[in-house]
Write a protein that holds these residues in place. Structure first.
Motif, PDB file in Angstrom:
ATOM      1  N   ALA A  31      50.276  30.639  38.975  1.00 53.50           N
ATOM      2  CA  ALA A  31      49.657  31.364  37.860  1.00 53.50           C
ATOM      3  C   ALA A  31      48.167  31.581  38.126  1.00 53.50           C
ATOM      4  O   ALA A  31      47.644  32.680  37.885  1.00 53.50           O
ATOM      5  CB  ALA A  31      49.858  30.597  36.554  1.00 53.50           C
ATOM      6  N   PHE A  32      47.499  30.569  38.651  1.00 50.46           N
ATOM      7  CA  PHE A  32      46.074  30.694  38.952  1.00 50.46           C
ATOM      8  C   PHE A  32      45.837  31.713  40.067  1.00 50.46           C
ATOM      9  O   PHE A  32      44.875  32.474  40.023  1.00 50.46           O
ATOM     10  CB  PHE A  32      45.492  29.329  39.331  1.00 50.46           C
ATOM     11  N   ALA A  33      46.714  31.742  41.059  1.00 49.85           N
ATOM     12  CA  ALA A  33      46.577  32.720  42.145  1.00 49.85           C
ATOM     13  C   ALA A  33      46.753  34.141  41.617  1.00 49.85           C
ATOM     14  O   ALA A  33      46.038  35.058  42.043  1.00 49.85           O
ATOM     15  CB  ALA A  33      47.598  32.431  43.243  1.00 49.85           C
ATOM     16  N   ILE A  34      47.690  34.336  40.693  1.00 52.37           N
ATOM     17  CA  ILE A  34      47.878  35.649  40.081  1.00 52.37           C
ATOM     18  C   ILE A  34      46.614  36.049  39.323  1.00 52.37           C
ATOM     19  O   ILE A  34      46.137  37.186  39.434  1.00 52.37           O
ATOM     20  CB  ILE A  34      49.113  35.650  39.162  1.00 52.37           C
ATOM     21  N   LEU A  35      46.055  35.122  38.558  1.00 55.30           N
ATOM     22  CA  LEU A  35      44.835  35.400  37.803  1.00 55.30           C
ATOM     23  C   LEU A  35      43.674  35.733  38.735  1.00 55.30           C
ATOM     24  O   LEU A  35      42.949  36.715  38.511  1.00 55.30           O
ATOM     25  CB  LEU A  35      44.467  34.214  36.913  1.00 55.30           C
ATOM     26  N   MET A  36      43.480  34.958  39.773  1.00 50.77           N
ATOM     27  CA  MET A  36      42.361  35.204  40.674  1.00 50.77           C
ATOM     28  C   MET A  36      42.542  36.511  41.441  1.00 50.77           C
ATOM     29  O   MET A  36      41.570  37.229  41.702  1.00 50.77           O
ATOM     30  CB  MET A  36      42.170  34.030  41.641  1.00 50.77           C
ATOM     31  N   GLY A  37      43.782  36.844  41.786  1.00 55.84           N
ATOM     32  CA  GLY A  37      44.037  38.136  42.419  1.00 55.84           C
ATOM     33  C   GLY A  37      43.661  39.280  41.497  1.00 55.84           C
ATOM     34  O   GLY A  37      43.050  40.268  41.923  1.00 55.84           O
ATOM     35  N   ALA A  38      44.002  39.146  40.225  1.00 52.05           N
ATOM     36  CA  ALA A  38      43.634  40.167  39.245  1.00 52.05           C
ATOM     37  C   ALA A  38      42.121  40.258  39.099  1.00 52.05           C
ATOM     38  O   ALA A  38      41.565  41.363  39.012  1.00 52.05           O
ATOM     39  CB  ALA A  38      44.282  39.853  37.891  1.00 52.05           C
ATOM     40  N   PHE A  43      37.023  43.065  40.122  1.00 53.67           N
ATOM     41  CA  PHE A  43      35.702  43.055  40.755  1.00 53.67           C
ATOM     42  C   PHE A  43      35.537  44.246  41.699  1.00 53.67           C
ATOM     43  O   PHE A  43      34.528  44.949  41.666  1.00 53.67           O
ATOM     44  CB  PHE A  43      35.482  41.741  41.508  1.00 53.67           C
ATOM     45  N   VAL A  44      36.539  44.493  42.528  1.00 59.46           N
ATOM     46  CA  VAL A  44      36.477  45.625  43.459  1.00 59.46           C
ATOM     47  C   VAL A  44      36.413  46.949  42.697  1.00 59.46           C
ATOM     48  O   VAL A  44      35.716  47.878  43.099  1.00 59.46           O
ATOM     49  CB  VAL A  44      37.672  45.590  44.430  1.00 59.46           C
ATOM     50  N   SER A  45      37.114  47.025  41.577  1.00 56.28           N
ATOM     51  CA  SER A  45      37.108  48.267  40.801  1.00 56.28           C
ATOM     52  C   SER A  45      35.736  48.563  40.189  1.00 56.28           C
ATOM     53  O   SER A  45      35.454  49.710  39.851  1.00 56.28           O
ATOM     54  CB  SER A  45      38.157  48.209  39.693  1.00 56.28           C
ATOM     55  N   ARG A  46      34.904  47.575  40.059  1.00 55.57           N
ATOM     56  CA  ARG A  46      33.571  47.765  39.492  1.00 55.57           C
ATOM     57  C   ARG A  46      32.569  48.342  40.493  1.00 55.57           C
ATOM     58  O   ARG A  46      31.518  48.844  40.103  1.00 55.57           O
ATOM     59  CB  ARG A  46      33.023  46.421  38.961  1.00 55.57           C
ATOM     60  N   TRP A  47      32.869  48.294  41.783  1.00 55.09           N
ATOM     61  CA  TRP A  47      31.926  48.726  42.805  1.00 55.09           C
ATOM     62  C   TRP A  47      31.431  50.155  42.621  1.00 55.09           C
ATOM     63  O   TRP A  47      30.219  50.395  42.707  1.00 55.09           O
ATOM     64  CB  TRP A  47      32.510  48.543  44.201  1.00 55.09           C
ATOM     65  N   PRO A  48      32.301  51.156  42.403  1.00 52.14           N
ATOM     66  CA  PRO A  48      31.770  52.526  42.254  1.00 52.14           C
ATOM     67  C   PRO A  48      30.817  52.670  41.063  1.00 52.14           C
ATOM     68  O   PRO A  48      29.786  53.341  41.167  1.00 52.14           O
ATOM     69  CB  PRO A  48      33.020  53.389  42.064  1.00 52.14           C
ATOM     70  N   PRO A 116      46.121  48.384  39.328  1.00 53.94           N
ATOM     71  CA  PRO A 116      45.984  49.743  39.856  1.00 53.94           C
ATOM     72  C   PRO A 116      45.365  50.721  38.857  1.00 53.94           C
ATOM     73  O   PRO A 116      44.556  51.576  39.242  1.00 53.94           O
ATOM     74  CB  PRO A 116      47.419  50.144  40.197  1.00 53.94           C
ATOM     75  N   ILE A 117      45.708  50.584  37.599  1.00 49.65           N
ATOM     76  CA  ILE A 117      45.104  51.464  36.598  1.00 49.65           C
ATOM     77  C   ILE A 117      43.627  51.117  36.443  1.00 49.65           C
ATOM     78  O   ILE A 117      42.792  52.001  36.275  1.00 49.65           O
ATOM     79  CB  ILE A 117      45.839  51.363  35.242  1.00 49.65           C
ATOM     80  N   TYR A 118      43.304  49.832  36.524  1.00 52.51           N
ATOM     81  CA  TYR A 118      41.905  49.446  36.401  1.00 52.51           C
ATOM     82  C   TYR A 118      41.088  49.947  37.587  1.00 52.51           C
ATOM     83  O   TYR A 118      39.910  50.274  37.443  1.00 52.51           O
ATOM     84  CB  TYR A 118      41.751  47.933  36.230  1.00 52.51           C
ATOM     85  N   LEU A 119      41.700  50.034  38.764  1.00 53.89           N
ATOM     86  CA  LEU A 119      41.015  50.644  39.896  1.00 53.89           C
ATOM     87  C   LEU A 119      40.689  52.108  39.598  1.00 53.89           C
ATOM     88  O   LEU A 119      39.620  52.600  39.952  1.00 53.89           O
ATOM     89  CB  LEU A 119      41.865  50.533  41.158  1.00 53.89           C
ATOM     90  N   LEU A 120      41.625  52.792  38.937  1.00 56.89           N
ATOM     91  CA  LEU A 120      41.370  54.181  38.550  1.00 56.89           C
ATOM     92  C   LEU A 120      40.244  54.262  37.516  1.00 56.89           C
ATOM     93  O   LEU A 120      39.401  55.159  37.577  1.00 56.89           O
ATOM     94  CB  LEU A 120      42.647  54.819  38.000  1.00 56.89           C
TER      95      LEU A 120
END
Length: 161
Positions: A31-38, A43-48, A116-120
């Motif tokens: 569960a923690f790995a799923i959370l940290m992956g999310a 975090f990556v989606s915030r870069w642009p 994926p939607i959050y990346l968008l």
């Protein structure tokens, strides 16, 4: 099933995916790995958007990235655990049979599955900026997140019964 297939299936049958995750047993490390992956995806989606902000304000990008890293990889997981606990208590007040692990897994999986939607959302915020497009994509993310989270909570409650 693979992680990517589970994400794709979550938009059609989120309860099936959460059921499969619950059938793997109560493993907090999973569960923690799923959370940290999310959190990493968010975090990556915030870069642009951060790059846009740094360019428009003529500031350095690195402090913005550092602040975002701290907020999303250290503070957001704590907030997610708190929100999962509050949702667990709320469901207990409604006399729903629910485990705390089921509530955590449902929330964490909803965050991961809507990545994926959050990346968008991040791309639209970074390249288009504020406006109708960002609002529309944000609403799509919110609806998908709530759909997967509530469906996961229902399935976790059925598994506990």
């Amino acid at each position: 099933m693979s992680f990517v297939r589970d994400i794709a299936m979550s938009y059609r049958a989120p309860r099936t995916v959460v059921r499969r995750l619950l059938d793997m047993g109560e493993r907090e490390d999973r569960a923690f790995a799923i959370l940290m992956g999310a959190c990493v995806v968010i975090f990556v989606s915030r870069w642009p958007a951060l790059a846009r902000e740094a360019h428009l304000k003529q500031t350095e990008l690195n402090p913005l990235l550092g602040g975002s890293l701290f907020a999303l990889l250290f503070i957001l997981p704590l907030c997610a655990y708190l929100l999962a606990f509050v949702s667990h208590l709320f469901l207990k007040l409604l006399r729903r049979k629910q485990t705390a692990f089921g509530a955590r897994l449902a929330l964490f999986w909803a965050l991961a599955a809507t990545g994926p939607i959050y990346l968008l959302v991040g791309l639209v915020e970074g390249f288009v900026g504020d406006g109708a497009a960002l609002g529309l994509v944000g609403v799509v993310w919110l609806v998908a997140f709530l759909w997967i989270w509530v469906s996961g909570l229902i399935e976790a409650g059925r598994a506990a019964a």
